[in-house]
Design an enzyme around this catalytic site. Sequence first.
Site, PDB file in Angstrom:
ATOM      1  CE  LYS A 105       9.691   2.033  29.260  1.00 36.84           C
ATOM      2  NZ  LYS A 105      10.513   2.684  28.248  1.00 36.84           N
TER       3      LYS A 105
ATOM      4  NE  ARG B 212      11.223   7.011  22.889  1.00 34.54           N
ATOM      5  CZ  ARG B 212      11.442   7.688  23.909  1.00 34.54           C
ATOM      6  NH1 ARG B 212      11.303   7.376  24.964  1.00 34.54           N
ATOM      7  NH2 ARG B 212      11.867   9.063  23.690  1.00 34.54           N
TER       8      ARG B 212
ATOM      9  NE  ARG C   1      15.920  20.876  38.377  1.00 36.78           N
ATOM     10  CZ  ARG C   1      15.748  21.953  39.033  1.00 36.78           C
ATOM     11  NH1 ARG C   1      16.338  22.387  40.197  1.00 36.78           N
ATOM     12  NH2 ARG C   1      14.675  22.759  38.687  1.00 36.78           N
TER      13      ARG C   1
HETATM   14  C1  BTN Z   1      10.870   1.841  24.664  1.00 38.91           C
HETATM   15  O1  BTN Z   1      12.035   1.882  24.704  1.00 38.91           O
HETATM   16  O2  BTN Z   1      10.267   2.230  25.658  1.00 38.91           O
HETATM   17  C2  BTN Z   1       9.907   1.287  23.693  1.00 38.91           C
HETATM   18  C3  BTN Z   1       9.564  -0.339  23.637  1.00 38.91           C
HETATM   19  C4  BTN Z   1       8.678  -0.732  22.471  1.00 38.91           C
HETATM   20  C5  BTN Z   1       8.747  -2.248  22.543  1.00 38.91           C
HETATM   21  C6  BTN Z   1       7.824  -2.879  21.769  1.00 38.91           C
HETATM   22  S1  BTN Z   1       7.386  -4.405  21.992  1.00 38.91           S
HETATM   23  C7  BTN Z   1       6.351  -4.635  20.578  1.00 38.91           C
HETATM   24  C8  BTN Z   1       7.158  -3.562  19.650  1.00 38.91           C
HETATM   25  N1  BTN Z   1       8.184  -4.584  18.889  1.00 38.91           N
HETATM   26  C9  BTN Z   1       9.326  -3.962  18.967  1.00 38.91           C
HETATM   27  O3  BTN Z   1      10.296  -4.527  18.501  1.00 38.91           O
HETATM   28  N2  BTN Z   1       9.481  -3.020  19.881  1.00 38.91           N
HETATM   29  C10 BTN Z   1       8.122  -2.600  20.213  1.00 38.91           C
END
Ligand code: BTN
Length: 320
Positions: free
Chosen positions: A184, A119, A317
């Site tokens: 995470k 993201r 926070r």
């Molecule tokens: C995030 O940033 O938290 C989301 C990560 C999403 C990763 C997955 S791996 C499979 C799919 N293909 C990608 O290129 N991204 C998602």
Amino acid sequence: MTNEHWARKRQILAQLSHDKFVSGEAIAQQLQLSRMAVNQHIDAMGEYGIDIFSVKGKGYQLAAPISLIEESLLLKAIDKRCFYFNEIDSTNEFMLNHASELSAGDICISEYQSKGRGRRGRTWQSPYGHHLYASMFWRTHLQPQALMGLSLVVGCSLVSALQGLKVEGLGLKWPNDVYLDGRKLAGILIELGQPSDSQTQIVVGFGINMNMPLEQGNLIDQPWSDLSGRSGIDKTDLMANIHQQLQDDFATFEAKGLTPFIERWNNADLFIGKPVTLSMAPNEVSGICQGIDEQGGIVISTEAGNKAYIGGEISLRSTT
Ligand code: BTN
């Protein structure tokens, strides 16, 4: 790299272990290869994020375990089309490029992504075989504006599928990060295909950390966790469970919206009842997290009352 090359590398990986060194000579003999060929294959694997210790006189050892999808078992477990790769740029990109030919529930999985995306334009580290990278395609009559809650549904689905495999210590961070022991574990990236009046094409991508090699872990700019040490979690079973859970949950979401998921979400919400700050540059709001509303917004209570927000990044926070 061709599939033939990968077949050889997979044979070599099957000989390697995370617990002990295996000599190059033994691998060469077992697979009827020259020592030089074994060396070359092992060197090439480094480019795919596979971390292998090499010690003169001892041989090779994997820095972190590798687990690969068993394609034939997965195909038996999944009643939709499954596109399985050793390497790809991004499973989301593949599904978006083929959206017009796909049916709801079709999946794409790869053992390695050269351009795994996260993201907010981030990169998703995707070393070969260490984690699960997959995307599921979905088509729906719902219009994009009704889909805001879907990313929260996917978070609930991943938690349920992992709980089904007896993983404890899971939690959710709005809007869709899955946490394990406060760090995470998995990320979700939902992307939409070409819109039309009658249908919306959705690609739901997720990455779940299974066995993070330290070298890769050091490249990640936030605290992470993985499933290592949770014995008995098989990648193929995990994928099949998630696929089933996603299909069940999407059908529920299409029929009833987010309402049936609110309790599931709030039970797993790591921040509920806690003081948080929601940053929506250049603004931010601080208050107590009250969980989600029917649209999937995060509800924060301040002196002015309760208000739901649909964008921004939430953080705990400190109260000291
Ligand atoms: C995030 O940033 O938290 C989301 C990560 C999403 C990763 C997955 S791996 C499979 C799919 N293909 C990608 O290129 N991204 C998602």
